[in-house]
Motif scaffolding. Structure first.
Motif, mmCIF file in Angstrom:
data_model
loop_
_atom_site.group_PDB
_atom_site.id
_atom_site.type_symbol
_atom_site.label_atom_id
_atom_site.label_comp_id
_atom_site.label_asym_id
_atom_site.label_seq_id
_atom_site.Cartn_x
_atom_site.Cartn_y
_atom_site.Cartn_z
ATOM 1 N N GLY A 250 -43.740 -4.340 31.815
ATOM 2 C CA GLY A 250 -42.564 -4.082 32.426
ATOM 3 C C GLY A 250 -41.307 -4.967 32.017
ATOM 4 O O GLY A 250 -41.059 -4.574 30.748
ATOM 5 N N SER A 251 -40.614 -5.718 32.590
ATOM 6 C CA SER A 251 -39.779 -6.415 32.192
ATOM 7 C C SER A 251 -40.496 -7.759 31.446
ATOM 8 O O SER A 251 -39.857 -8.307 30.445
ATOM 9 C CB SER A 251 -39.078 -7.388 33.385
ATOM 10 O OG SER A 251 -40.130 -7.801 34.446
ATOM 11 N N ASP A 252 -41.825 -7.724 31.551
ATOM 12 C CA ASP A 252 -42.699 -8.788 30.702
ATOM 13 C C ASP A 252 -43.589 -7.946 29.868
ATOM 14 O O ASP A 252 -43.695 -6.940 30.228
ATOM 15 C CB ASP A 252 -43.356 -9.775 31.581
ATOM 16 C CG ASP A 252 -42.429 -10.768 32.280
ATOM 17 O OD1 ASP A 252 -41.502 -11.082 31.723
ATOM 18 O OD2 ASP A 252 -42.825 -11.024 33.460
ATOM 19 N N ALA A 253 -44.221 -8.323 28.852
ATOM 20 C CA ALA A 253 -45.236 -7.872 28.132
ATOM 21 C C ALA A 253 -46.362 -7.696 28.754
ATOM 22 O O ALA A 253 -46.907 -8.638 29.633
ATOM 23 C CB ALA A 253 -45.209 -8.437 26.901
ATOM 24 N N ALA A 254 -47.009 -6.665 28.548
ATOM 25 C CA ALA A 254 -48.459 -6.559 29.268
ATOM 26 C C ALA A 254 -49.378 -7.516 28.523
ATOM 27 O O ALA A 254 -49.340 -8.012 27.340
ATOM 28 C CB ALA A 254 -48.914 -5.186 28.696
ATOM 29 N N ALA A 255 -50.235 -8.114 29.369
ATOM 30 C CA ALA A 255 -51.170 -9.178 29.111
ATOM 31 C C ALA A 255 -52.378 -9.319 30.065
ATOM 32 O O ALA A 255 -52.181 -8.647 31.081
ATOM 33 C CB ALA A 255 -50.419 -10.523 29.000
ATOM 34 N N THR A 256 -53.468 -9.959 29.568
ATOM 35 C CA THR A 256 -54.654 -10.017 30.551
ATOM 36 C C THR A 256 -54.950 -11.608 30.097
ATOM 37 O O THR A 256 -54.791 -12.133 29.254
ATOM 38 C CB THR A 256 -55.717 -9.256 30.183
ATOM 39 O OG1 THR A 256 -56.304 -9.324 29.000
ATOM 40 C CG2 THR A 256 -55.445 -7.914 30.458
ATOM 41 N N ALA A 257 -55.540 -12.097 31.453
ATOM 42 C CA ALA A 257 -56.200 -13.326 31.426
ATOM 43 C C ALA A 257 -57.279 -13.498 32.314
ATOM 44 O O ALA A 257 -57.455 -13.000 33.586
ATOM 45 C CB ALA A 257 -55.137 -14.605 31.800
ATOM 46 N N GLU A 258 -58.196 -14.427 32.090
ATOM 47 C CA GLU A 258 -59.448 -14.689 33.050
ATOM 48 C C GLU A 258 -60.060 -15.945 33.318
ATOM 49 O O GLU A 258 -59.455 -16.874 32.421
ATOM 50 C CB GLU A 258 -60.744 -13.666 32.417
ATOM 51 C CG GLU A 258 -61.054 -14.183 31.087
ATOM 52 C CD GLU A 258 -62.157 -13.283 30.689
ATOM 53 O OE1 GLU A 258 -63.283 -13.730 30.429
ATOM 54 O OE2 GLU A 258 -61.866 -11.921 30.322
ATOM 55 N N GLU A 259 -60.522 -16.193 34.319
ATOM 56 C CA GLU A 259 -61.064 -17.645 34.750
ATOM 57 C C GLU A 259 -62.256 -17.440 35.372
ATOM 58 O O GLU A 259 -62.422 -16.337 36.120
ATOM 59 C CB GLU A 259 -59.895 -18.450 35.303
ATOM 60 C CG GLU A 259 -60.159 -19.849 35.768
ATOM 61 C CD GLU A 259 -60.542 -20.656 34.448
ATOM 62 O OE1 GLU A 259 -61.469 -20.405 33.832
ATOM 63 O OE2 GLU A 259 -59.601 -21.390 34.217
ATOM 64 N N ILE A 260 -63.031 -18.419 35.532
ATOM 65 C CA ILE A 260 -64.030 -18.549 35.940
ATOM 66 C C ILE A 260 -64.447 -19.656 37.189
ATOM 67 O O ILE A 260 -63.827 -20.734 36.912
ATOM 68 C CB ILE A 260 -65.631 -18.389 35.451
ATOM 69 C CG1 ILE A 260 -65.586 -19.561 34.499
ATOM 70 C CG2 ILE A 260 -65.478 -17.117 34.415
ATOM 71 C CD1 ILE A 260 -66.957 -19.868 33.831
ATOM 72 N N VAL A 261 -64.999 -19.544 38.240
ATOM 73 C CA VAL A 261 -65.221 -20.641 39.349
ATOM 74 C C VAL A 261 -66.737 -20.459 39.611
ATOM 75 O O VAL A 261 -67.393 -19.223 39.738
ATOM 76 C CB VAL A 261 -64.462 -20.571 40.327
ATOM 77 C CG1 VAL A 261 -64.606 -19.244 41.018
ATOM 78 C CG2 VAL A 261 -64.451 -21.871 41.521
#
Length: 341
Positions: A228-239
């Motif tokens: 939208g106003s920002d670029a599409a993106a993905t991120a991941e993290e584990i616990v």
């Protein structure tokens, strides 16, 4: 009913060693974030090394026994590293820890292997695996940060459930626009990530119940910004969550040994349930008096479910379990889960 305890045994040699479990901690976490705009990594491993520490636990013993491990080997994206062939990027210490000193160009898929000597000096092979994830966005750095308000350990001081809260961050500022969260958990029986139990996830919050954790359980959050106003993106993290409250310990014992000789014969695996150092049930307990049900899953040499000989299922029930020569091709692992009736 929720599973009360779990253990597993591999039928391959004459070793009747106790069950050993391995999980890992990382001084800089299990993800590194890269900002292509500033060409900076966070954290930067050359200056803030990521030290991976295996935690090695033996059935019924709360102490970490990494010091009992020898011949430690890490295989990183297909290349093996030991204390004798470490390089400037990946260093295997004499204490069994792995130090990552180089920034990531992609995910690090890491397998840990070692020889483990128990208190009786019986040596067995142990192992585990983990991934250090490289996150990158096309604009300002997009990442997801996980926090556990009440911690990630179930013990006597914890009343009820624990939670994990996810927050997407872009360029160091919370990102709340067009962001969604998906939660999965790692299944040690199949080696794959699977959806969390129904009702556990609610957007950015994951509720973890004591029944969800058998000794250790790793969860992963994937944050997606649809753009939208920002670029599409993905991120991941584990616990990873740890359970120190389960009063039951499951012991697997092979009175006939855990080796099939020359493709003939069979062996027997007995399941025994302990509580507070006292055996409460075993293979000799009459069926009407048993408090637990026993479910077995067979895994092949690659860790994938494999049907028992003469059946169309990788599962069996009961105690003890008889393993025939036709069930073993090289080696096979049998996972036992008990559930209170």
């Amino acid at each position: 009913m929720a599973t009360t305890a779990r253990n597993q045994i591999t039928i391959v040699d004459l070793n009747d060693a106790k069950s050993v479990q391995v999980y890992f901690t990382a001084s800089q976490g299990f993800s590194q974030h890269y900002n292509p705009d500033t060409h900076k990594f966070s954290p930067a491993y050359p200056s803030a090394n990521n030290v991976i520490t295996p935690r090695v636990y033996e059935t019924g013993d709360p102490n970490d026994h990494l010091a009992r491990c020898t011949n430690v080997r890490y295989t990183i994206n297909g290349t093996a590293f030991t204390a004798s062939n470490s390089n400037t990027s990946y260093v295997v210490g004499a204490d069994g820890r792995l130090t990552v000193k180089v920034n990531l160009t992609g995910n690090l898929n890491v397998t840990f292997e070692a020889d483990y000597a128990d208190e009786d000096n019986i040596v067995s092979k142990i192992g585990g695996s983990f991934t250090v994830v490289r996150n990158e966005s096309s604009g300002a750095l997009f990442q997801v940060v996980l926090t556990c308000p009440k911690g990630n350990i179930f013990d006597k001081s914890v009343a009820g459930d624990l939670t994990v809260k996810a927050q997407a961050v872009r360029g160091g500022t919370p990102d709340t626009t067009n962001v969604s969260y998906a939660w999965t958990q790692f299944d040690i029986r199949t080696g794959v990530w699977k959806p969390v139990a129904s009702g556990r996830s609610n957007g950015a919050v994951l509720t973890v119940k004591p029944d969800d954790v058998l000794n250790f359980q790793t969860f992963k959050c994937v944050a997606t910004d649809a753009g939208g106003s920002d670029a599409a993106a993905t991120a991941e993290e584990i616990v990873t969550f740890q359970d120190l409250t389960d009063p039951y310990v499951l012991e697997l014992y092979c009175p006939t040994g855990d080796k099939i000789v020359n493709g003939t014969g069979s062996t027997t695996v007995n399941a025994r349930v302990w509580q507070g150092g006292t055996k409460v049930e075993d293979e000799a307990t009459p069926e009407p008096s048993r408090k637990f049900t026993y479910a077995w899953t067979k895994l092949d040499a690659s860790g994938k479910p494999s049907n028992f000989n003469g059946t169309t299922s990788p599962s069996k029930a009961g105690n003890p379990l008889t393993v025939g020569a036709a069930d073993i091709s090289g080696k096979a692992t049998f996972v036992c889960e008990i559930t209170k009736k």
